[in-house]
Design a protein around this motif. Structure first.
Motif, PDB file in Angstrom:
ATOM      1  N   UNK A 210       0.822  -1.223   0.000  1.00 18.64           N
ATOM      2  CA  UNK A 210       0.000   0.000   0.000  1.00 18.64           C
ATOM      3  C   UNK A 210       0.850   1.264   0.000  1.00 18.64           C
ATOM      4  N   UNK A 211       2.176   1.128   0.203  1.00 19.10           N
ATOM      5  CA  UNK A 211       3.069   2.288   0.077  1.00 19.10           C
ATOM      6  C   UNK A 211       3.118   2.684  -1.407  1.00 19.10           C
ATOM      7  N   UNK A 212       2.768   3.937  -1.683  1.00 17.83           N
ATOM      8  CA  UNK A 212       2.765   4.404  -3.070  1.00 17.83           C
ATOM      9  C   UNK A 212       3.996   5.225  -3.407  1.00 17.83           C
ATOM     10  N   UNK A 213       4.626   5.786  -2.384  1.00 15.62           N
ATOM     11  CA  UNK A 213       5.816   6.607  -2.603  1.00 15.62           C
ATOM     12  C   UNK A 213       6.596   6.662  -1.303  1.00 15.62           C
ATOM     13  N   UNK A 214       7.895   6.676  -1.425  1.00 17.20           N
ATOM     14  CA  UNK A 214       8.747   6.692  -0.218  1.00 17.20           C
ATOM     15  C   UNK A 214      10.047   7.418  -0.548  1.00 17.20           C
ATOM     16  N   UNK A 215      10.523   8.219   0.412  1.00 20.81           N
ATOM     17  CA  UNK A 215      11.811   8.885   0.254  1.00 20.81           C
ATOM     18  C   UNK A 215      12.609   8.760   1.542  1.00 20.81           C
ATOM     19  N   UNK A 216      13.835   8.306   1.436  1.00 22.60           N
ATOM     20  CA  UNK A 216      14.810   8.414   2.524  1.00 22.60           C
ATOM     21  C   UNK A 216      15.786   9.482   2.051  1.00 22.60           C
ATOM     22  N   UNK A 217      15.478  10.724   2.322  1.00 21.50           N
ATOM     23  CA  UNK A 217      16.209  11.833   1.704  1.00 21.50           C
ATOM     24  C   UNK A 217      16.265  13.060   2.616  1.00 21.50           C
ATOM     25  N   UNK A 218      17.468  13.410   3.119  1.00 19.58           N
ATOM     26  CA  UNK A 218      18.728  12.773   2.766  1.00 19.58           C
ATOM     27  C   UNK A 218      19.014  11.544   3.624  1.00 19.58           C
ATOM     28  N   UNK A 219      19.824  10.676   3.057  1.00 19.12           N
ATOM     29  CA  UNK A 219      20.491   9.636   3.825  1.00 19.12           C
ATOM     30  C   UNK A 219      21.974   9.961   3.794  1.00 19.12           C
ATOM     31  N   UNK A 220      22.604   9.992   4.971  1.00 20.08           N
ATOM     32  CA  UNK A 220      24.045  10.270   5.042  1.00 20.08           C
ATOM     33  C   UNK A 220      24.809   8.956   5.147  1.00 20.08           C
ATOM     34  N   UNK A 221      25.798   8.792   4.287  1.00 16.63           N
ATOM     35  CA  UNK A 221      26.657   7.612   4.362  1.00 16.63           C
ATOM     36  C   UNK A 221      28.059   8.082   4.765  1.00 16.63           C
ATOM     37  N   UNK A 222      28.620   7.373   5.731  1.00 17.01           N
ATOM     38  CA  UNK A 222      29.893   7.791   6.321  1.00 17.01           C
ATOM     39  C   UNK A 222      31.045   6.944   5.780  1.00 17.01           C
ATOM     40  N   UNK A 223      32.224   7.188   6.325  1.00 14.68           N
ATOM     41  CA  UNK A 223      33.406   6.457   5.876  1.00 14.68           C
ATOM     42  C   UNK A 223      33.233   4.958   6.123  1.00 14.68           C
TER      43      UNK A 223
END
Length: 242
Positions: A210-223
């Protein structure tokens, strides 16, 4: 999965086709997505109490069923470092929301107060998103954030469900992948953590269609070896079919 269904039911009962940020983060916790510590508060005093528990600095955001785009309503305050700053930010967010409601010609429900989150250390910004195509179903999008997604459209897609091979291919096939490998003396980014996020989002959507749209924004990626964090989360859901 049960928690997600309960949250979606609550949203629909309130006439919403989106979940509030603390609800989105609660669902993401169930799927082991890395997110900053968070809480909610209905008053300025509660906001101070919860901010102390989390530890300064914190972020405050409006938490209302009547506000989907929080920044547009002046509903976001970041990098708050003291009790006084949290109290002031809470009041400003409430006043801004009332003003936003008048401009939109509707009253904004302020009863839920604010969402409070740990202020995440900045890392390399990426976006993980999901859209739904009427013909092909759900597709997962990945790319670097900021100018790379907004101007250069440097993103890649795969249909859900994804395999780990799919996820690793996505990370490598964007034009800006060299940034994740480390350039100009910068260490490589934690690609394994990024792949885990992509796989978790795929599983979440597969189990909750039932999820029609999703954002993980921003996602921070580290070293490399230091993980990644989903800073902001947005989930839209389909209207219930009668």
């Amino acid at each position: 999965m049960k928690i997600a269904k309960e949250i979606f039911e609550t949203a629909r009962e309130e006439g919403r086709t989106f979940v509030l940020e603390h609800e989105a983060k609660r669902i993401m916790q169930e799927y082991d997505l890395p997110i900053p510590e968070f809480s909610t508060a209905a008053t300025a005093e509660e906001a101070v109490k919860e901010s102390k528990k989390i530890g300064y600095p914190v972020v405050l955001k409006i938490l209302s069923k009547d506000v989907l785009h929080k920044s547009d309503a002046g509903g976001v305050k970041v990098n708050l470092n003291s009790d006084d700053e949290v109290k002031e930010a809470f009041q400003e967010i409430m006043e801004n929301a009332k003003k936003y409601g008048k401009e939109q010609d509707h009253e904004v429900d302020l009863s839920r107060g604010v969402f409070i989150s740990d202020f995440a250390e900045e890392g390399t910004e990426v976006i993980v998103g999901v859209t739904e195509d009427p013909q092909f179903g759900h597709a997962l999008m990945f790319g670097l954030g900021g100018i790379f997604v907004e101007v250069l459209k440097d993103v890649t897609f795969r249909l859900i469900p994804l395999t780990e091979v799919d996820a690793r291919e996505m990370v490598k096939e964007i034009k800006a992948s060299k940034i994740l490998e480390g350039v100009r003396g910068e260490p490589p980014r934690d690609v394994d953590a990024l792949v885990e996020i992509i796989m978790a989002v795929s599983k979440m959507v597969e189990e909750n269609p039932e999820i029609s749209e999703l954002d993980c924004n921003p996602t921070f990626v580290y070293a490399e070896g230091k993980g990644a964090t989903v800073v902001d989360a947005r989930i839209l859901i389909e209207e219930e079919q009668n």
